[in-house]
Structures are given as structure tokens and as C-alpha cells.
Design an enzyme around this catalytic site. Structure first.
Site, PDB file in Angstrom:
ATOM      1  N   HIS A 144       0.874  -1.170   0.000  1.00 49.94           N
ATOM      2  CA  HIS A 144       0.000   0.000   0.000  1.00 49.94           C
ATOM      3  C   HIS A 144       0.909   1.217   0.000  1.00 49.94           C
ATOM      4  O   HIS A 144       1.750   1.370   0.891  1.00 49.94           O
ATOM      5  CB  HIS A 144      -0.909   0.002   1.228  1.00 49.94           C
ATOM      6  CG  HIS A 144      -1.857   1.165   1.258  1.00 49.94           C
ATOM      7  ND1 HIS A 144      -2.495   1.561   2.402  1.00 49.94           N
ATOM      8  CD2 HIS A 144      -2.272   2.000   0.284  1.00 49.94           C
ATOM      9  CE1 HIS A 144      -3.272   2.603   2.135  1.00 49.94           C
ATOM     10  NE2 HIS A 144      -3.145   2.884   0.847  1.00 49.94           N
ATOM     11  N   ASP A 145       0.774   2.081  -0.973  1.00 48.80           N
ATOM     12  CA  ASP A 145       1.725   3.178  -1.117  1.00 48.80           C
ATOM     13  C   ASP A 145       1.814   4.039   0.141  1.00 48.80           C
ATOM     14  O   ASP A 145       2.876   4.579   0.451  1.00 48.80           O
ATOM     15  CB  ASP A 145       1.425   4.028  -2.358  1.00 48.80           C
ATOM     16  CG  ASP A 145      -0.009   4.527  -2.436  1.00 48.80           C
ATOM     17  OD1 ASP A 145      -0.769   4.350  -1.464  1.00 48.80           O
ATOM     18  OD2 ASP A 145      -0.388   5.072  -3.493  1.00 48.80           O
ATOM     19  N   ASN A 192      -8.891   9.590   6.228  1.00 58.16           N
ATOM     20  CA  ASN A 192      -8.800   9.861   4.790  1.00 58.16           C
ATOM     21  C   ASN A 192      -9.517  11.165   4.464  1.00 58.16           C
ATOM     22  O   ASN A 192     -10.675  11.355   4.850  1.00 58.16           O
ATOM     23  CB  ASN A 192      -9.449   8.724   3.989  1.00 58.16           C
ATOM     24  CG  ASN A 192      -8.543   7.523   3.839  1.00 58.16           C
ATOM     25  OD1 ASN A 192      -7.673   7.297   4.655  1.00 58.16           O
ATOM     26  ND2 ASN A 192      -8.762   6.759   2.797  1.00 58.16           N
TER      27      ASN A 192
END
Length: 462
Positions: free
Chosen positions: A216-217, A276
Site C-alpha cells: 500500500h503506497d 482519509n
């Protein structure tokens, strides 16, 4: 990206850059994953001789394979509308509070769990014998070996962040077959070697090992935060902003769920505890709608626009889908009784003020919910190039901001590979190497935070 790591040295260079263009077809929005794989092969050819390869990408999305290992259609894009209203159906079986207590993942309509619920009766899922998250799919095509890297698996809403293993009870109750997933891998685990056909297509001489990284970046980017202690917050900026703290244990309280914080897994037993936020997607979509004007000039004009004239909720899913972004931002301001931004500079300032305000709120909430005070905010990723956003974030948070590195995900990826070859030490040593070798910019807060607090209250009551 090619990384070169030695004693006290870390260099990164770009070998090949290629577009990632989703495609809208009659059945919905899809990733052109074959084009992406072609770009990977072209990049390996351009990179030349390497000692290791690692792949990171965005989270939650996946490809389905049949019994022969062939891909069953293009992977669905997380911005596709197939998950509209699906979360409520899942919650009818496993209430939202119970789901959070088990998996620690914030609500997002595109979580893999909801995608699988939406696809439950589809022909593709019925025929599928394997599900591979995007970086694992590309790794499989390179090596012929299948695995599920843990940091990315933790974004599926099917992992228990306490055990760092599958939440089998949740999967069973929602009718999700965990045997679809390949065995879990840890960052640093071997992931195979390049297949002979790949060596031939890229001109590389084998064997070339592939290493599982924080695929996951954001996991790779957080690993590259150049922090020198524990009292830091991070903001991974790009299309999304992910703002929060690195912890040693998840926060699974009801207050945490209500605040929509996620507990995703990072390197070496860490937890990425963050919220997020829509991020620079808002500006990217506006710039696209305006015909790609000069961004530097646009940001100079935006800096001259009065601060906090209008703000929007940068976490609102109303901004999730592409298209009409300037109009949607104007509609949100109109609906909340604020002045409506008209010019591109006014809209841009509204976006950047709103992002800085969302960063402030996320970092304040994270400190309170995790009982972890911070002294500095580290911004990494593409947003480090946006000096105005960095300055506004420092002002909004009332904390110094250290911006950099820009290519944090690539650096974290490279350092996990280098650690597997004994070239660097633990996570603290990796971060010290970043701090010693990469250009960083420090922004001190200017003035007080009263105006930001007032804007936060105004938005909350809009």
C-alpha cells in the site's frame, strides 16, 4: 524509480513514467491494468540491471483470476458507483460499530469488503478462484507466485489489526470466502523472481528477486517519514490526504469510529492511525475542468485571495466521483451560506484552505483519541511541492511542518528492499537516512489559530 543505497547514501532516480488512465465502459469505471503492466515492463527495461524489485500501489482494488490463473476482466475502479448503498446492507448483518471493533477500518464506500458484497452475485466472482490486490496482481504476472501483502490487506476491512491476521468471523458472517486470498506476506518477505519471459522482455539478466514491500503506497510513504522521535504526525499528500499518527496498537473505541479514523497496518508492527481526506484530487479535477492552466501561476493568484473566505468539508464523499468539481465546490459553499468562489484562484484558495482545515481537524482528533501529543507535522508525497498548502497547514495546526520527501512511497519501497539485503537497519535507521539525505523544507506557523478554529466551527454548523 531506481534507488541506490549505500553507507550514508540514498539516491532515487526516475527510470520511466507512464499515465494511469481509468476507462469508463458500459458496465462502469475500470482500471486499464494491462496498460499498467506494460508500463511496469517498460520501466524495468529502462531501469537496467537491478538487485531487487518491489511494487506498491493504491489500496482496496483487486483483480480476479480463474482456476487457470487468467484475469477475469479489468479490475473495478474504487470510484465506480457499484458500492452505492452497499455499506448499509452489510451493516444489516454486522452492525457498523461491531465491524469497526473487529477491523478498525474507517467507513469508506469503496472498502474491499463493500466491493465484494456488491459483487456477491456476479458471474466473475462466482467463477473466481483467486483474488489479488493490485500490487500483488502485478507481482504475480512478474513472478508467477501469488501472495497477499499485509499492509495492503489491512485496507480490505477483513483484517484484525490486533492479531494482524484475517478476521474470519466477519468474513464468514458476510459470506466472503477468505480462501480467495493468497497467503499473507510481510513487508520484506521474498515474493519470487522475475519469470524467464519477463527477463526476455526487459533485457534483464536473472535471477532478479522480487521483494514484498509495504505494497500500500501509504505504508511505504509513512516508512519514509523523516521523523527523529515518536511525537510526530504525518500527512501523506497526493490525490488523497491521509492525516494521523503512527502507533504501536490500534484504537478501536466507539469515539474513534464516530470520528472516522482508520487503523491500517504499517512496517514492523506499527499501526497507521489516520483519517482519509479527499486531498489534492479536488484541485486536480478542477485543473482538468479548467483546461490545465499553469499551476504555479494559479497558486500565486490563490495566495492573494483572502484567507478562509469559504471552506468546504474536504472529507465529504460528495466530492468522490470525477466531473464538475468547480461547480460542486461552488454548490457546497452556496448550500452552507458562504460566499461562492467564482474565479479559478478563488476556488483554488477555497480548496487549499479546506484541506489545511481538514488536516488540522484530523491531527487534533488523532491526538485526543490516541492520547498521543505531537510536536511536529511531517508532510510527505506530492503535496510537498505545494508550498501554499504546506504553509496553510502549519498555520492551521499551529505546529511546525516539515515537508519532504516528495517521492516518499518510492523511497520507503526501496528501503524495505535494501533492508532485506542488509544495507540499512531498523525503521528508525531508515528514517534517519531519509532525514540525512533528502531535501526537506520547514514551515513555522504564523500567528494564532483563532481564525482556523472559527472556520472549523462555521463549517460544523453549516
Amino acid at each position: 524509480m531506481v534507488g541506490r543505497v549505500g553507507p550514508g547514501s540514498l539516491e532515487l532516480s526516475e527510470a520511466h513514467r507512464f499515465p494511469n488512465r481509468p476507462v469508463r465502459v458500459p458496465e462502469g469505471l475500470r482500471w486499464d491494468v494491462l496498460s499498467l503492466y506494460t508500463g511496469v515492463l517498460d520501466g524495468l527495461r529502462a531501469a537496467g540491471a537491478v538487485d531487487s524489485v518491489g511494487i506498491d500501489s493504491w489500496a482496496v482494488d483487486y483483480g480476479l483470476l480463474d482456476a487457470d490463473g487468467a484475469l477475469l476482466g479489468n479490475p473495478v475502479h474504487y470510484r465506480d458507483t457499484r458500492t452505492d448503498g452497499v455499506a448499509e446492507k452489510a451493516w444489516a448483518t454486522v452492525p457498523a460499530a461491531e465491524l469497526y471493533a473487529a477491523t478498525g477500518l474507517q467507513y469508506a464506500p469503496f472498502n474491499t469488503l463493500y466491493q465484494l458484497t456488491a459483487a456477491a452475485s456476479s458471474t466473475q466472482l462466482t467463477q473466481a478462484r483467486r483474488l489479488l490486490l493490485i500490487p500483488d496482481l502485478l507481482t504475480y504476472w512478474l513472478t508467477g507466485e501469488q501472495g497477499t501483502e499485509l499492509t495492503n490487506a489491512s485496507t480490505t476491512q477483513l483484517i484484525d489489526p490486533r492479531t494482524r491476521d484475517w478476521s474470519r468471523d466477519i468474513a464468514t458472517r458476510l459470506g466472503i470466502d477468505l480462501s480467495l486470498f493468497a497467503p499473507l506476506r510481510q513487508p520484506g518477505d521474498p515474493a519470487g523472481v522475475l519469470r524467464p519471459e519477463v527477463l526476455e522482455m526487459t533485457g534483464l539478466a536473472g535471477p532478479v528477486p522480487v521483494t514484498a514491500v509495504g505494497s500500500h503506497d501509504t505504508a511505504s510513504a509513512v516508512a519514509a517519514v523523516p521523523a527523529t522521535g515518536e511525537r510526530f504526525a504525518y500527512i501523506c499528500t497526493g490525490t488523497w490526504s491521509l492525516a494521523g499518527l503512527e502507533l504501536t496498537a490500534p484504537v478501536l473505541t466507539e469515539d474513534s469510529r464516530a470520528a472516522n479514523f482508520t487503523n491500517e497496518l504499517g512496517l514492523d508492527g506499527t499501526v497507521r492511525y489516520h483519517r482519509n481526506i479527499m486531498g489534492l484530487w479536488l484541485l486536480q479535477e478542477c485543473v482538468r475542468a479548467w483546461g490545465d492552466p499553469d499551476l504555479a501561476g494559479l497558486l500565486r493568484e490563490a495566495a492573494a485571495v483572502p484567507a478562509l473566505r469559504s471552506v468546504v468539508d474536504a472529507g465529504d464523499t460528495v466530492f468522490l466521483t470525477p466531473g464538475r468539481m468547480p461547480e460542486r465546490i461552488a454548490e457546497a459553499c452556496r448550500g452552507s451560506g458562504q460566499p461562492v468562489p467564482v474565479t479559478p484562484a478563488e476556488v483554488t484558495r477555497c480548496i487549499l484552505d479546506s484541506l489545511a482545515l481538514a488536516h488540522r481537524k484530523a491531527i487534533e482528533d488523532a491526538q485526543r483519541l490516541a492520547d498521543r501529543p505531537v510536536d511536529v507535522v511531517h508532510i510527505v508525497g506530492g503535496g510537498t511541492r505545494n508550498a501554499l498548502l504546506c504553509r496553510l497547514t502549519a498555520d492551521a495546526c499551529g505546529l511546525p511542518v516539515v515537508a519532504g520527501p516528495t517521492e516518499a512511497a518510492a523511497l520507503g519501497n526501496v528501503l524495505v528492499q535494501a533492508r532485506g539485503r542488509g544495507l540499512v537497519g531498523d525503521l528508525a535507521s531508515m528514517r534517519q537516512l531519509i532525514a540525512d539525505t533528502q531535501p526537506l523544507e520547514r514551515y513555522e506557523p504564523r500567528g494564532g489559530t483563532a481564525a482556523w478554529q472559527a472556520a472549523e466551527v462555521r463549517l460544523a454548523h453549516a
